[in-house]
Design a protein around this motif. Structure first.
Motif, mmCIF file in Angstrom:
data_model
loop_
_atom_site.group_PDB
_atom_site.id
_atom_site.type_symbol
_atom_site.label_atom_id
_atom_site.label_comp_id
_atom_site.label_asym_id
_atom_site.label_seq_id
_atom_site.Cartn_x
_atom_site.Cartn_y
_atom_site.Cartn_z
ATOM 1 N N ILE A 132 0.836 -1.207 0.000
ATOM 2 C CA ILE A 132 0.000 0.000 0.000
ATOM 3 C C ILE A 132 0.867 1.251 0.000
ATOM 4 C CG2 ILE A 132 -1.692 1.321 1.329
ATOM 5 C CD1 ILE A 132 -2.826 -1.362 2.304
ATOM 6 N N LEU A 133 1.924 1.247 0.813
ATOM 7 C CA LEU A 133 2.816 2.397 0.873
ATOM 8 C C LEU A 133 3.479 2.662 -0.478
ATOM 9 C CD1 LEU A 133 4.551 1.826 4.341
ATOM 10 C CD2 LEU A 133 2.816 3.536 3.780
ATOM 11 N N VAL A 134 3.897 1.593 -1.148
ATOM 12 C CA VAL A 134 4.530 1.735 -2.456
ATOM 13 C C VAL A 134 3.533 2.290 -3.468
ATOM 14 C CG1 VAL A 134 5.504 0.473 -4.412
ATOM 15 C CG2 VAL A 134 6.288 -0.020 -2.096
ATOM 16 N N ALA A 135 2.310 1.755 -3.458
ATOM 17 C CA ALA A 135 1.294 2.223 -4.410
ATOM 18 C C ALA A 135 0.970 3.698 -4.196
ATOM 19 C CB ALA A 135 0.029 1.371 -4.277
ATOM 20 N N VAL A 136 0.798 4.093 -2.945
ATOM 21 C CA VAL A 136 0.465 5.489 -2.649
ATOM 22 C C VAL A 136 1.635 6.413 -2.976
ATOM 23 C CG1 VAL A 136 -0.125 7.106 -0.810
ATOM 24 C CG2 VAL A 136 -1.245 4.878 -0.906
ATOM 25 N N GLY A 137 2.837 6.025 -2.552
ATOM 26 C CA GLY A 137 4.002 6.869 -2.787
ATOM 27 C C GLY A 137 4.313 7.044 -4.258
ATOM 28 N N CYS A 138 4.321 5.945 -5.003
ATOM 29 C CA CYS A 138 4.598 6.036 -6.443
ATOM 30 C C CYS A 138 3.495 6.784 -7.170
ATOM 31 C CB CYS A 138 4.764 4.630 -7.027
ATOM 32 S SG CYS A 138 6.254 3.766 -6.459
ATOM 33 N N GLY A 139 2.254 6.601 -6.727
ATOM 34 C CA GLY A 139 1.147 7.346 -7.326
ATOM 35 C C GLY A 139 1.300 8.843 -7.115
ATOM 36 N N GLY A 140 1.778 9.243 -5.930
ATOM 37 C CA GLY A 140 1.996 10.663 -5.648
ATOM 38 C C GLY A 140 3.046 11.270 -6.568
ATOM 39 N N VAL A 141 4.142 10.529 -6.822
ATOM 40 C CA VAL A 141 5.178 11.022 -7.732
ATOM 41 C C VAL A 141 4.622 11.146 -9.145
ATOM 42 C CG1 VAL A 141 7.437 10.553 -8.737
ATOM 43 C CG2 VAL A 141 7.017 10.028 -6.335
ATOM 44 N N ALA A 142 3.838 10.153 -9.574
ATOM 45 C CA ALA A 142 3.261 10.194 -10.920
ATOM 46 C C ALA A 142 2.343 11.405 -11.091
ATOM 47 C CB ALA A 142 2.488 8.903 -11.193
ATOM 48 N N ILE A 143 1.538 11.697 -10.074
ATOM 49 C CA ILE A 143 0.647 12.861 -10.146
ATOM 50 C C ILE A 143 1.454 14.145 -10.254
ATOM 51 C CG2 ILE A 143 -1.025 14.229 -8.831
ATOM 52 C CD1 ILE A 143 -2.118 11.578 -7.728
ATOM 53 N N GLU A 144 2.512 14.252 -9.440
ATOM 54 C CA GLU A 144 3.353 15.453 -9.478
ATOM 55 C C GLU A 144 4.025 15.615 -10.835
ATOM 56 O OE1 GLU A 144 4.741 18.938 -8.158
ATOM 57 O OE2 GLU A 144 3.484 17.623 -6.934
ATOM 58 N N ALA A 145 4.418 14.492 -11.445
ATOM 59 C CA ALA A 145 5.118 14.547 -12.733
ATOM 60 C C ALA A 145 4.224 15.052 -13.853
ATOM 61 C CB ALA A 145 5.655 13.161 -13.089
ATOM 62 N N VAL A 165 3.554 3.068 -13.423
ATOM 63 C CA VAL A 165 3.562 1.624 -13.681
ATOM 64 C C VAL A 165 3.734 0.853 -12.381
ATOM 65 C CG1 VAL A 165 4.904 -0.243 -14.734
ATOM 66 C CG2 VAL A 165 4.357 1.796 -16.061
ATOM 67 N N TYR A 166 4.672 1.286 -11.560
ATOM 68 C CA TYR A 166 4.911 0.553 -10.311
ATOM 69 C C TYR A 166 3.764 0.752 -9.329
ATOM 70 C CZ TYR A 166 8.009 -2.209 -7.438
ATOM 71 O OH TYR A 166 8.556 -3.236 -6.725
ATOM 72 N N ALA A 167 3.131 1.926 -9.364
ATOM 73 C CA ALA A 167 1.980 2.154 -8.490
ATOM 74 C C ALA A 167 0.827 1.229 -8.866
ATOM 75 C CB ALA A 167 1.542 3.616 -8.573
ATOM 76 N N VAL A 168 0.556 1.115 -10.175
ATOM 77 C CA VAL A 168 -0.516 0.232 -10.645
ATOM 78 C C VAL A 168 -0.184 -1.220 -10.328
ATOM 79 C CG1 VAL A 168 -1.694 -0.620 -12.701
ATOM 80 C CG2 VAL A 168 -1.289 1.829 -12.428
ATOM 81 N N TYR A 169 1.067 -1.606 -10.548
ATOM 82 C CA TYR A 169 1.495 -2.983 -10.253
ATOM 83 C C TYR A 169 1.280 -3.307 -8.771
ATOM 84 C CZ TYR A 169 4.663 -6.992 -9.736
ATOM 85 O OH TYR A 169 5.199 -8.221 -9.449
ATOM 86 N N SER A 170 1.663 -2.390 -7.893
ATOM 87 C CA SER A 170 1.503 -2.623 -6.458
ATOM 88 C C SER A 170 0.034 -2.637 -6.053
ATOM 89 C CB SER A 170 2.254 -1.539 -5.673
ATOM 90 O OG SER A 170 3.633 -1.582 -5.955
ATOM 91 N N ALA A 171 -0.770 -1.766 -6.686
ATOM 92 C CA ALA A 171 -2.196 -1.737 -6.362
ATOM 93 C C ALA A 171 -2.882 -3.033 -6.786
ATOM 94 C CB ALA A 171 -2.848 -0.539 -7.049
ATOM 95 N N ILE A 172 -2.563 -3.529 -7.987
ATOM 96 C CA ILE A 172 -3.148 -4.796 -8.454
ATOM 97 C C ILE A 172 -2.685 -5.948 -7.572
ATOM 98 C CG2 ILE A 172 -3.219 -6.434 -10.375
ATOM 99 C CD1 ILE A 172 -2.985 -4.076 -12.272
ATOM 100 N N ARG A 173 -1.431 -5.914 -7.176
ATOM 101 C CA ARG A 173 -0.902 -6.958 -6.308
ATOM 102 C C ARG A 173 -1.621 -6.975 -4.959
ATOM 103 N NH1 ARG A 173 5.587 -7.570 -4.950
ATOM 104 N NH2 ARG A 173 5.521 -9.720 -4.139
#
Length: 365
Positions: A132-145, A165-173
């Motif tokens: 969950i932490l990885v999905a949220v953190g990577c999603g935040g970077v993607a939004i900022e980008a 990509v990594y946020a989606v992968y972690s969320a699906i996982r």
């Protein structure tokens, strides 16, 4: 406390203290573009350090499910994408503040994770929490980008894609963990350690390339800012003065909250475009919600406010109060480089000049 636990504490201490190391003084910088580049690279290094700590501690958790190790793994997973987020924020405003926000978040995660694990007891390793932490953190970077101004640079958009990509992968996982269970054949096939490792390696290699590309883009941006500042100083020397208009759209946060980010972006972009169309030969420097233009000599543009208001009013047709969008304009007449440094973004070495500060000897209207 074992040697392993002490090592984990020291590693997290370095991750938490990263903003203090990033803030270490270096040689004077000619403009805020170079300061933003320096901070971005240092925050990227802090993110890499946090990623290394996360990788090592996460690998130790299954065999060493101790509270401190679990807390270190969770905290480092927060720090990795969060420091990248802080680095990308430098394009909006060069500041160490986002780094300290990340530092507090890493410390809080470490203390909370270690405490909860110690209280619950048993061989819990926080696997789902880390996903969950990885999905949220990577999603935040993607939004900022993909928010301005970062999205205007192709290298930052690539960074956004990588983290998305990594946020989606972690969320699906995470979803499949709850839907079918960790021991199901489908989960083991799609999210096997080998699959996760290969994906991680590919993304990390691509991210390294993207960081290098971003550095080149920031170097080009810094040179453009230097050229613009030199041109303004030349105008002061040749014309005796430079007129600067600071145009703000203070309602952007309200528009974003009421109508969403795309509406706020459209209004802000309309303001910028109207200034470019009205004053195509002026020097322009834009930030979200604030656009600054400079003209050689002492000039007054009488219809500036009406043009910008008309453009913002038609930016989003369904905006309920579009005719009431506030446009705040301040005019400066500058006669020296010192006055320019107090008003123009990035002209001062710190790149944190406040446009509300009245320049010594300048005329504000």
């Amino acid at each position: 406390m074992s040697v392993l636990e002490l090592s984990a504490v020291l590693a997290i201490a370095f991750v938490i203290a990263a903003p203090a190391l990033i803030q270490l003084p270096g040689k004077p910088l000619p403009n805020g573009g170079r300061a933003a580049r320096r901070y971005f690279l240092r925050f990227a290094a802090a993110a890499a350090l946090s990623g290394v700590v996360a990788g090592i501690t996460s690998a130790l958790v299954p065999d060493q499910p101790m509270p401190i190790i679990i807390g270190a793994a969770n905290a480092a997973l927060v720090g990795g994408p969060a420091y990248f987020w802080a680095g990308m924020r430098q394009l909006r405003d060069t500041s160490i503040t986002p780094g300290w926000v990340v530092s507090v978040a890493v410390a809080a995660t470490f203390i909370a994770s270690a405490t909860v694990t110690a209280v619950i007891g048993g061989p819990t390793d926080g696997f789902v929490l880390r996903l969950i932490l990885v999905a949220v953190g990577c999603g935040g970077v993607a939004i900022e980008a993909f928010r301005p101004p970062a999205r205007d640079i192709a290298a930052f958009r690539l960074i956004g894609v990588i983290f998305a990509v990594y946020a989606v992968y972690s969320a699906i996982r995470t979803f499949m963990f709850f839907a079918v269970g960790e021991d199901s054949p489908a989960f083991q096939t799609v999210f096997s350690p080998l699959t996760a490792s290969v994906l991680s390696i590919l993304l990390v290699v691509t991210l390294c390339v993207a960081v290098w590309w971003s550095d080149r883009a920031l170097e080009t941006r810094a040179r453009q800012i230097e050229h613009l500042i030199k041109a303004l100083r030349s105008d002061i020397a040749s014309h005796g003065a430079v007129t600067v208009y600071d145009v703000e759209v203070p309602d952007l946060s309200l528009i974003r909250a009421a109508f969403g980010g795309p509406a706020a972006t459209a209004v802000d972009r309309a303001a910028a475009m109207s200034l470019h169309e009205l004053l195509p030969d002026a020097a322009h420097r834009g930030r979200v919600g604030r656009h600054v233009v400079a003209l050689p000599g002492d000039q007054r543009i009488e219809n500036l406010e009406s043009v910008v208001k008309a453009a913002t009013a038609h930016a989003v047709p369904n905006l309920d109060y579009r005719e009431a969008i506030e446009i705040r304009i301040t005019r400066y007449t500058l006669h020296s480089e010192a006055e320019l440094a107090a008003v123009w973004p990035d002209a001062a070495p710190t790149a944190t000049s406040d446009l509300k500060t009245r320049p010594a000897g300048g005329v504000v209207s």
